[in-house]
Write an enzyme that holds these catalytic residues in place. Structure first.
Site, mmCIF file in Angstrom:
data_model
loop_
_atom_site.group_PDB
_atom_site.id
_atom_site.type_symbol
_atom_site.label_atom_id
_atom_site.label_comp_id
_atom_site.label_asym_id
_atom_site.label_seq_id
_atom_site.Cartn_x
_atom_site.Cartn_y
_atom_site.Cartn_z
ATOM 1 N N GLU A 212 0.795 -1.227 0.000
ATOM 2 C CA GLU A 212 0.000 0.000 0.000
ATOM 3 C C GLU A 212 0.836 1.290 0.000
ATOM 4 O OE1 GLU A 212 -2.622 -0.475 3.344
ATOM 5 O OE2 GLU A 212 -3.488 -2.325 2.555
ATOM 6 N N GLU A 318 -6.416 -10.417 -1.243
ATOM 7 C CA GLU A 318 -7.095 -10.194 0.038
ATOM 8 C C GLU A 318 -8.611 -10.083 -0.159
ATOM 9 O OE1 GLU A 318 -5.446 -7.060 2.447
ATOM 10 O OE2 GLU A 318 -3.384 -7.456 1.799
#
EC number: 3.2.1.8
Length: 399
Positions: A212, A318
């Site tokens: 991220e 995810e």
């Protein structure tokens, strides 16, 4: 008592048929579908595969072809007895897997399902390999949590994804609040990545080396790494990981890149620059934390293909698809469609190697504690009962 005239009765009888139209992006057909088969004005019912059709923006509203009892591949309608990893492998993918966490492994009913390597062929530790868990004090490493899950993967013959080396979150305070020179932080990143990846050398299929790095508007996150080193911290981490385990695949993992936008563009430009500079990068992880009814399968497929065109593999890392609670039959049906859309997108991109759900049961989902009023995001409910989403996944791999 009121008496209806014949004309009023006829009008009343028509109301359900007028109302029984699926909304834009709603399901409108497929094997097992018992809901509306027409769409609201301005949308068209488009068949994506024999298991679902969806109302997409268009000029006309048409009904889908009548569903048959078999898939286009000649198989029967998936049932709750399907084994998802087995289906994924048969479809040419490397795995279907799940995240798990150490506190869940004392739940014997949970582990009885988790340990089935025909259902899950890959495991990701949700927290126990992150920086705060592995190097809570500078130079002092602990691997007990990660080792437990690595051992579980080895015992069950499952692939292991390492998660993660460098992330702005879940950092010990000595890192996040530290005041470092560029040389000092470079050494800290190199030591952390090298020690972590070396410890699991030969056990991990792929590492989320950088997690991220971007804000949703496409700008870089202003954390200790970026503030001190600029964008070079990504290269530093990737090169340290490659040196530590040359055989592990190295990923950058990100969310909200499932659709075109500033964030996806920034990450794509980073991939291009890293590849041009011969920095080791093997894959891009699409997290896919999605919302029921707010997702485009074709859009995801386009993004997967766009990144794969840069010479990297891609994976769904995810996956969960949350809804506003309480769940309803309509929401669960849409969730089934959405899970199917994700699998279908991956199936249609050769370089998409596999799919990981961010835990498989609502009992241990992270969603309710993060998004108020939302949940029911996983393919199994909190009692470990398979939801319609399970069949959506199975159908996607079986099509």
């Amino acid at each position: 008592m009121f008496k209806f005239s014949a004309s009023l009765a006829a009008l009343a009888a028509l109301v359900p048929f007028v109302a029984a139209q699926s909304p834009e992006w709603g399901q409108c057909g497929g094997i097992g579908w018992t809901g509306p088969t027409t769409c609201v004005a301005g949308t068209t019912c488009v068949e994506s595969n024999p298991y679902y059709s969806q109302c997409l923006p268009g000029a006309a509203s048409v009904a889908p072809p009548p569903p048959s009892g078999t898939s286009s591949a000649g198989g029967s309608t998936p049932s709750s007895s399907a084994k998802l990893h087995t289906l994924a492998k048969a479809a040419g993918k490397l795995y279907f897997g799940t995240a798990t966490d150490n506190n869940e492994l004392t739940d014997t009913a949970y582990t009885a399902i988790l340990d089935d390597n025909t259902m899950f062929g890959q495991i990701t530790p949700a927290n126990s390999m992150k920086w705060d868990a592995t190097e809570p004090q500078q130079g002092v490493f602990t691997f007990s949590g990660g080792d437990q899950i690595a051992t579980l993967a080895k015992t069950n013959g499952m692939l292991l994804r390492g998660h993660n080396c460098v992330w702005y979150n879940q950092l010990p305070s000595w890192v996040s609040s530290g005041s470092f020179t560029a040389a000092q932080l470079t050494s800290i990143i190199q030591n952390h990545c090298s020690t972590l990846v070396t410890h699991y050398k030969g056990q991990v299929y792929a590492w989320d080396v950088v997690n991220e790095p971007f804000n949703d508007d496409g700008t870089w996150r202003t954390d200790v790494f970026y503030n001190t080193l600029g964008t070079s911290y990504v290269q530093i981490a990737l090169e340290a990981a490659r040196a530590a385990d040359p055989n592990a695949k190295l990923y950058i993992n990100e969310y909200n890149i499932e659709f075109a936008g500033a964030k996806a563009t920034s990450l794509l430009n980073l991939v291009k620059s890293l590849k041009a500079a011969d920095v080791p990068l093997d894959g891009i992880g699409f997290q896919c934390h999605l919302i029921v009814g707010e997702f485009s399968g074709p859009g995801l497929q386009t993004q997967l293909s766009t990144f794969a065109a840069q010479g990297v593999e891609v994976a769904i890392t995810e996956l969960d698809i949350r809804m506003t609670l309480p769940s309803t039959p309509a929401l669960l049906a849409q969730q089934q469609t959405d899970y199917n859309s994700v699998i279908t997108a991956c199936m249609n991109v050769e370089s998409c190697i596999g799919v990981t759900v961010w835990d498989w049961t609502d009992k241990y989902s992270w969603v309710p504690n993060t998004f108020s009023g939302q949940g029911a995001a996983c393919p199994w409910d909190q009692n470990f009962v398979k939801k319609p989403a399970f069949n959506g996944i199975a159908a996607g791999f079986s099509a």
